[in-house]
Design an enzyme around this catalytic site. Structure first.
Site, short mmCIF file in Angstrom:
data_model
loop_
_atom_site.label_atom_id
_atom_site.label_comp_id
_atom_site.label_asym_id
_atom_site.label_seq_id
_atom_site.Cartn_x
_atom_site.Cartn_y
_atom_site.Cartn_z
N ASP A 82 -6.89 -14.65 33.39
CA ASP A 82 -6.74 -14.57 34.84
C ASP A 82 -7.52 -13.39 35.40
O ASP A 82 -7.19 -12.84 36.45
CB ASP A 82 -5.25 -14.43 35.20
CG ASP A 82 -4.98 -14.69 36.68
OD1 ASP A 82 -3.93 -14.25 37.19
OD2 ASP A 82 -5.84 -15.32 37.34
N LYS A 135 -13.71 -14.29 36.88
CA LYS A 135 -13.91 -15.67 36.42
C LYS A 135 -15.16 -15.82 35.55
O LYS A 135 -15.22 -16.70 34.71
CB LYS A 135 -13.94 -16.63 37.63
CG LYS A 135 -12.72 -16.46 38.56
CD LYS A 135 -11.40 -16.39 37.80
CE LYS A 135 -10.29 -15.76 38.65
NZ LYS A 135 -9.08 -15.41 37.83
N ASP A 168 -6.22 -19.60 34.44
CA ASP A 168 -5.93 -19.78 35.86
C ASP A 168 -7.23 -20.02 36.62
O ASP A 168 -8.32 -19.67 36.17
CB ASP A 168 -5.23 -18.52 36.40
CG ASP A 168 -4.70 -18.72 37.82
OD1 ASP A 168 -4.58 -17.73 38.55
OD2 ASP A 168 -4.43 -19.89 38.20
N ASN A 169 -7.13 -20.63 37.79
CA ASN A 169 -8.25 -20.73 38.76
C ASN A 169 -9.44 -21.55 38.32
O ASN A 169 -10.58 -21.26 38.72
CB ASN A 169 -8.74 -19.32 39.14
CG ASN A 169 -7.64 -18.41 39.55
OD1 ASN A 169 -7.39 -17.39 38.91
ND2 ASN A 169 -6.94 -18.77 40.62
N GLU A 221 -2.51 -20.10 44.76
CA GLU A 221 -1.25 -19.42 45.09
C GLU A 221 -1.06 -19.27 46.61
O GLU A 221 -1.96 -18.90 47.33
CB GLU A 221 -1.17 -18.03 44.42
CG GLU A 221 -2.37 -17.15 44.59
CD GLU A 221 -3.37 -17.29 43.45
OE1 GLU A 221 -3.44 -18.38 42.83
OE2 GLU A 221 -4.11 -16.34 43.19
O1 LIG Z 1 -10.67 -13.07 41.30
C1 LIG Z 1 -9.54 -13.37 40.92
N1 LIG Z 1 -8.95 -12.77 39.89
C2 LIG Z 1 -9.66 -11.69 39.22
C3 LIG Z 1 -8.64 -10.72 38.70
C4 LIG Z 1 -8.98 -9.46 38.50
C5 LIG Z 1 -8.01 -8.47 37.97
O2 LIG Z 1 -8.24 -8.30 36.58
C6 LIG Z 1 -8.92 -7.08 36.33
N2 LIG Z 1 -10.03 -7.40 35.44
C7 LIG Z 1 -11.06 -8.19 35.75
N3 LIG Z 1 -11.88 -8.30 34.67
C8 LIG Z 1 -11.33 -7.55 33.68
C9 LIG Z 1 -11.70 -7.29 32.38
N4 LIG Z 1 -10.90 -6.50 31.62
C10 LIG Z 1 -9.77 -6.00 32.14
N5 LIG Z 1 -9.36 -6.22 33.41
C11 LIG Z 1 -10.14 -6.98 34.17
C12 LIG Z 1 -9.31 -6.53 37.68
O3 LIG Z 1 -9.30 -5.12 37.68
C13 LIG Z 1 -8.23 -7.11 38.58
O4 LIG Z 1 -7.04 -6.35 38.51
C14 LIG Z 1 -8.76 -14.39 41.64
C15 LIG Z 1 -9.20 -14.77 42.89
C16 LIG Z 1 -8.48 -15.71 43.61
N6 LIG Z 1 -8.97 -16.09 44.90
O5 LIG Z 1 -8.37 -16.98 45.56
O6 LIG Z 1 -10.01 -15.52 45.34
C17 LIG Z 1 -7.33 -16.30 43.10
C18 LIG Z 1 -6.88 -15.92 41.83
O7 LIG Z 1 -5.75 -16.47 41.27
C19 LIG Z 1 -7.60 -14.98 41.09
O8 LIG Z 1 -7.14 -14.68 39.83
MG LIG Z 2 -5.66 -16.08 39.19
#
Ligand SMILES: O=C(NC/C=C/[C@H]1O[C@@H](n2cnc3cncnc32)[C@H](O)[C@@H]1O)c1cc([N+](=O)[O-])cc(O)c1O
Ligand SMILES: [Mg+2]
Length: 214
Positions: A141, A144, A169-170, A199
């Site tokens: 999650d 992406k 997810d996603n 969500e």
């Molecule tokens: O972009 C989305 N999720 C990215 C999540 C990102 C989270 O994971 C961490 N991260 C990232 N790479 C990492 C690598 N290593 C560690 N943490 C990391 C980031 O610091 C952030 O806390 C997203 C976007 C939508 N949306 O509608 O736009 C909906 C969703 O359900 C989503 O999950």
């Molecule tokens: Mg997500």
């Protein structure tokens, strides 16, 4: 000074949820996201699918990529058997700090190991750091465009065994096209799509569940 959305989400948990009650923490975050501010938690609709997969797999070892504020961490950890361990990776220090407090409020700190760092750096260290041989369940999650490289990295590091489950997810919104193409065409996986919604919205989304065949 201006607070961040994760800080406001934590405040809502501390105001509305009962300490030591994971379901009340999940409910408080979902209410915050529906009534106050949207946030990228897996949410309650996809969360129910996540819960059913966790319950079915009944994993001893779980890896979560992308903790964010700890919403799915709490959902998963609250369903784990007594000795089970959930390792969650989060590289944004602000998000990690909030997630630690959300996990603590739910009373689940003993089941969760939150590692502050990048998945690409820490996946190769899982064995030496935590004595983990393989993961029974991985929840993807995070960014992406990291789903595919990190899946290949987990394969290369021998962190997947015959029967390991990947839940992503996603896969529709925002979408993970390269990951989907790989996982659905690879003879090493058997995949199943769970249609749902992004969500807290009516936008189409879904989870992809894939079994590693070895
Ligand atoms: O972009 C989305 N999720 C990215 C999540 C990102 C989270 O994971 C961490 N991260 C990232 N790479 C990492 C690598 N290593 C560690 N943490 C990391 C980031 O610091 C952030 O806390 C997203 C976007 C939508 N949306 O509608 O736009 C909906 C969703 O359900 C989503 O999950
Ligand atoms: Mg997500």
């Amino acid at each position: 000074t201006q607070t961040t959305r994760p800080q406001r989400m934590l405040a809502a948990v501390q105001k509305n949820a009962t300490r030591g009650d994971p379901r009340s923490v999940v409910k408080a975050i979902d209410q915050f996201c529906r009534q106050k501010e949207w946030a990228m938690n897996v949410g309650d609709e996809k969360g129910c699918i996540l819960d059913s997969v966790v319950t079915e797999v009944n994993p001893e070892t779980v890896l979560e990529l992308g903790t964010y504020c700890g919403y799915s961490t709490v959902r998963i950890a609250s369903l784990l058997p007594p000795q089970a361990k959930l390792i969650t990776l989060e590289f944004n220090p602000g998000n990690a700090a909030i997630a630690r407090q959300v996990i603590a409020w739910a009373g689940l700190e003993d089941k969760v190991e939150l590692v502050e760092g990048a998945s690409g750096d820490f996946i190769p260290k899982m064995k030496e750091m935590f004595g983990i041989k393989t993961f029974d369940l991985v929840f993807l999650d995070h960014w992406k465009d990291r789903y595919l490289p990190d899946t290949k990295l987990m394969e290369e590091c021998g962190l997947l065994r015959k029967g390991s489950i990947l839940l992503a997810d996603n896969v529709i919104c925002p979408g993970t096209p390269d990951y989907l193409e790989y996982i659905r065409n690879s003879p090493r996986y058997k995949s199943q799509f769970f249609k749902s919604h992004l969500e807290y919205t009516k936008v189409e989304d879904g989870l992809e569940k894939s079994i590693f065949l070895g």
